[in-house]
Design a protein around this motif. Structure first.
Motif, PDB file in Angstrom:
ATOM      1  N   ASP A   1     120.639  28.363 102.725  1.00  0.00           N
ATOM      2  CA  ASP A   1     121.041  27.944 104.069  1.00  0.00           C
ATOM      3  C   ASP A   1     120.990  29.087 105.069  1.00  0.00           C
ATOM      4  N   HIS A   2     121.432  30.276 104.646  1.00  0.00           N
ATOM      5  CA  HIS A   2     121.530  31.345 105.638  1.00  0.00           C
ATOM      6  C   HIS A   2     120.168  31.839 106.095  1.00  0.00           C
TER       7      HIS A   2
ATOM      8  N   ARG B   1     117.713  29.718 106.621  1.00  0.00           N
ATOM      9  CA  ARG B   1     117.432  28.724 107.657  1.00  0.00           C
ATOM     10  C   ARG B   1     118.153  29.112 108.953  1.00  0.00           C
ATOM     11  N   THR B   2     119.403  29.559 108.825  1.00  0.00           N
ATOM     12  CA  THR B   2     120.134  30.018 110.013  1.00  0.00           C
ATOM     13  C   THR B   2     119.384  31.160 110.688  1.00  0.00           C
TER      14      THR B   2
ATOM     15  N   ARG C   1     116.264  31.836 110.719  1.00  0.00           N
ATOM     16  CA  ARG C   1     115.100  31.323 111.454  1.00  0.00           C
ATOM     17  C   ARG C   1     115.553  30.582 112.702  1.00  0.00           C
ATOM     18  N   ALA C   2     116.648  29.806 112.561  1.00  0.00           N
ATOM     19  CA  ALA C   2     117.106  28.979 113.679  1.00  0.00           C
ATOM     20  C   ALA C   2     117.535  29.840 114.849  1.00  0.00           C
ATOM     21  N   LYS C   3     117.934  31.092 114.595  1.00  0.00           N
ATOM     22  CA  LYS C   3     118.345  31.895 115.734  1.00  0.00           C
ATOM     23  C   LYS C   3     117.188  32.663 116.336  1.00  0.00           C
ATOM     24  N   GLY C   4     115.986  32.424 115.825  1.00  0.00           N
ATOM     25  CA  GLY C   4     114.807  32.974 116.479  1.00  0.00           C
ATOM     26  C   GLY C   4     114.360  34.326 115.957  1.00  0.00           C
ATOM     27  N   LEU C   5     114.766  34.703 114.733  1.00  0.00           N
ATOM     28  CA  LEU C   5     114.291  35.975 114.178  1.00  0.00           C
ATOM     29  C   LEU C   5     112.820  35.855 113.804  1.00  0.00           C
TER      30      LEU C   5
ATOM     31  N   HIS D   1     116.878  39.231 105.457  1.00  0.00           N
ATOM     32  CA  HIS D   1     117.715  38.159 104.922  1.00  0.00           C
ATOM     33  C   HIS D   1     117.288  37.736 103.528  1.00  0.00           C
TER      34      HIS D   1
END
Ligand SMILES: Nc1ncnc2c1ncn2[C@@H]1O[C@H](COP(=O)(O)OP(=O)(O)OP(=O)(O)O)[C@@H](O)[C@H]1O
Ligand SMILES: [Mg+2]
Lengths: 329, 326
Positions: B223-224, B226-227, B229-233, B242
């Protein structure tokens, strides 16, 4: 009506399986008004998470978005080059998830993770400035002693605190849209209410739009301005929240509402939904709900019904809608 | 990781963890020494006779026996043995009368040198290959890397060494293959360590690559990530900061479990390449029944095992904040 912030058109997301593929989201049209909250409800497995991941273009393989458009501020996100999409994530559209326990990286401090999100969209900023801003972001989500929390690791925080950190991180770059995929499902009731309150306050402060995904109709009633009801990968009903709760049109929505405990009135249960959601690789022909629908007629087995406006701003995908009339008849 | 992310408390926790592990190592060390001591008791060699030399009279032997405490009960002897050990006295070689400690002191350096020269390229290469294989899972690159690492695991160390000696050293005469060429900062020293380091490191690349691949694959679907990626890294940050960063935690543990394998490999490599290290010393001493020398070498190798495990533990805590807190 003003141009919505986000418009989803004909979105179809498929997963490859041995011997073919199935659509977890199959032709969804949605609009998210500016500064408002769209609630997306539906039973487990109906495609809510896949829908939100599709908007972010984060559907994990073997899934992929096969068709459709996601218009945000004049651009189709699905057509953006990868690097531009990366810049959209976090800065224009941000997302928080159901599991605050696993959504943060356990080996990096909370502060480092927020700083990282900010740096991704502001590479020139100094470390000191970013730290300052991250602490401010923690303060904004009402985390006590943010300077200390900044240094801590996720395992040192409670579930509610972690979800606050997730929100702080999501809002760090002032996105216009926040997608919250069951943000409170894993939390206990009092914490749940606090997080929802926080989201509402932050929305009022920033004017952002929210897509709130949940299977809890109580949460929708409390939070949403507009509601979309999903069933087996499709939107079956869409309306303003008030209209949907007062005058539900789709038999599936009626069933969902029937299972909400009502304290205010002694209303007879119209119906309870029998059976389970069909798996997306074994969908019935015609209306996907017809095997479970007490109002189904022969025509329901033939062709899938289109989502049509049956009252101003109120759409339902059912040839028998409005059902109250068909029952009376 | 942002330097700002660490704090005083965290550093203290880290130190406490290291001390704790150090304390836990003491009983293990004690056990190793006890086994080393008992080893000397079960062999029918009289240390007093050996030390006195072939021309000594019975009186002299008796005196030495008393001097060494060999007439005392076993537990007293063990105490004396520890006492002598603490003063750097491990006895003398039966073969050439050289003090064991002197011989060990001369061989530890080359062994450490060989291990360092092997791991310094093998572990990074293994991690790199494993990460590439995981990220491009199912691709041609992934398949090649996995085939290579399976082959690497099943080929014995001495075989790799012999093949290198035969082709690179003997047929093509590219590099020396016997002994140490001198200090590492000289050209001869560097040339001489290449083949042994390739041999010993080579057997490590495959296992490290495989463990890294499994571990990175695991983390990539977390999950983390995915997080992140979701924040635009960027993908580079997502993978390095990560996925790989978290994946290294189990890899370190697994590499730690392979330490025995590394020591065994060092013994074989040193023997094959006549590398003047502790491993070759141990083999030579055992083959010539030079018990004090063999005992000393085994103690040093076991100590090496303990120290490396300790380092792995500390590294593990450095990578995982949850371990520090525990
Ligand atoms: N990674 C995946 N691989 C294969 N199928 C998937 C994957 N993710 C989702 N699906 C399928 O897509 C469909 C929709 O799943 P989704 O997670 O969107 O449901 P949901 O509405 O979010 O349910 P929940 O309320 O349980 O979160 C399900 O049938 C699921 O099996
Ligand atoms: Mg979901």
């Amino acid at each position: 009506m003003r141009e919505p912030l986000l418009r989803i058109e004909g979105l179809r997301t498929v997963f490859r399986i041995p011997g073919g593929e199935f659509a977890a989201v199959d032709g969804v049209d949605l609009e998210v008004p500016r500064g408002r909250t769209l609630g997306v409800v539906g039973e487990s497995g109906c495609g809510k998470s896949v829908l939100s991941l599709s908007v972010m273009r984060l559907v994990p393989p073997p899934g992929r978005v096969a068709a459709g458009h996601v218009w945000l501020e004049g651009r189709d996100l699905l057509a953006l080059p990868m690097e531009q999409m990366r810049q959209v994530r976090g800065s224009r559209v941000a997302m928080i998830f159901q599991e605050p326990m696993t959504s943060l990286n356990p080996v990096h401090s909370v502060g480092a993770q927020i700083v990282e999100a900010m740096r991704a969209h502001d590479p020139g900023a100094s470390a000191a400035a970013l730290k300052e801003r991250a602490i401010e972001a923690l303060r904004r989500v009402r985390i006590p002693a943010p300077e200390r929390r900044f240094e801590e690791y996720p395992h040192q925080l409670s579930g509610g605190m972690r979800q606050r950190v997730m929100i702080a991180m999501a809002l760090a770059c002032s996105p216009r849209l926040l997608i919250a995929d069951e943000p409170t499902t894993a939390l206990d009731v009092t914490v749940q209410a606090q997080i929802l309150d926080l989201l509402r306050e932050l929305q009022a402060e920033t004017g952002m739009s929210i897509i709130l995904i949940t299977h809890d109709l109580g949460v929708v009633a409390e939070m949403a301005d507009e509601v979309a009801v999903m069933y087996a990968g499709r939107v079956v009903e869409r309306a303003a929240a008030r209209a949907l709760f007062e005058d539900p049109q789709h038999p599936y929505t009626l069933g969902l509402l029937g299972s909400v405990p009502r304290l205010d009135e002694e209303r007879e249960r119209l119906l309870a939904i029998e059976g389970v959601v069909p798996p997306p690789f074994a969908l019935p022909k015609g209306c996907r709900f017809h095997p479970r629908c007490p109002f189904a007629i022969e025509a329901c087995r033939m062709a899938p019904p289109a989502l049509e406006e049956i009252a101003p701003g109120h759409l339902a995908a059912c040839i028998r809608a409005p059902v109250e009339q068909s029952v009376a008849a | 990781m942002a330097a700002a992310g660490t704090k005083e408390d965290d550093r203290t926790a880290m130190l406490r963890h290291a001390l704790h592990r150090l304390l836990l190592a003491i009983p293990v060390l004690f056990g190793v020494l006890l086994i080393g001591f008992l080893l000397m008791q079960v062999v029918p060699t009289d240390a007093a006779v050996v030390r006195a030399g072939p021309t000594a009279t019975p009186d002299v032997i008796e005196a030495i026996r008393r001097d060494l405490g060999l007439d005392r009960p076993l537990y007293v002897q063990f105490g004396l043995y520890l006492w002598r050990l603490a003063h750097g006295d491990l006895g003398v070689s039966i073969i050439n009368n050289v003090p064991v400690t002197q011989e060990l002191a001369a061989t530890i350096g080359p062994t450490l040198e060989l291990m360092a020269a092997s791991l310094i390229w093998a572990i990074p290469l293994g991690i790199l290959l494993g990460t590439v294989a995981a990220y491009y899972r199912g691709s041609v690159a992934d398949r090649l890397i996995m085939a290579f690492s399976v082959a690497g695991v099943s080929v014995p160390v001495f075989f790799v060494g012999l093949v290198l000696i035969w082709f690179v050293g003997f047929k093509w005469q590219l590099l020396p293959f016997t002994g140490r060429g001198g200090p590492l900062w000289t050209a001869d020293g560097l040339r001489a360590i290449i083949l042994p380091a390739l041999t010993l490191g080579g057997v490590f690349v495959g296992p490290v690559a495989r463990m890294t691949r499994t571990s990175v694959l695991d983390v990539l679907s977390a999950d983390h990530v995915r997080t992140a990626r979701a924040k635009g890294l960027s993908e580079r940050l997502v993978v390095l900061h990560h996925a790989l960063r978290n994946a290294l935690i189990p890899v370190v543990t697994l590499v730690g479990l392979q330490i025995g394998f590394l020591l065994g490999g060092a013994v074989v490599t040193e023997t094959v390449f006549s590398w003047p290290g502790v491993g070759r010393l141990a083999v030579g001493a055992i083959l010539s029944s030079d018990l004090p020398m063999a005992q000393g070498a085994i103690i040093v190798l076991s100590l090496g095992f303990i120290v490396v495990n300790l380092l792995v533990d500390v590294l593990y805590a450095g990578l995982d904040p949850r371990v520090r807190a525990a």
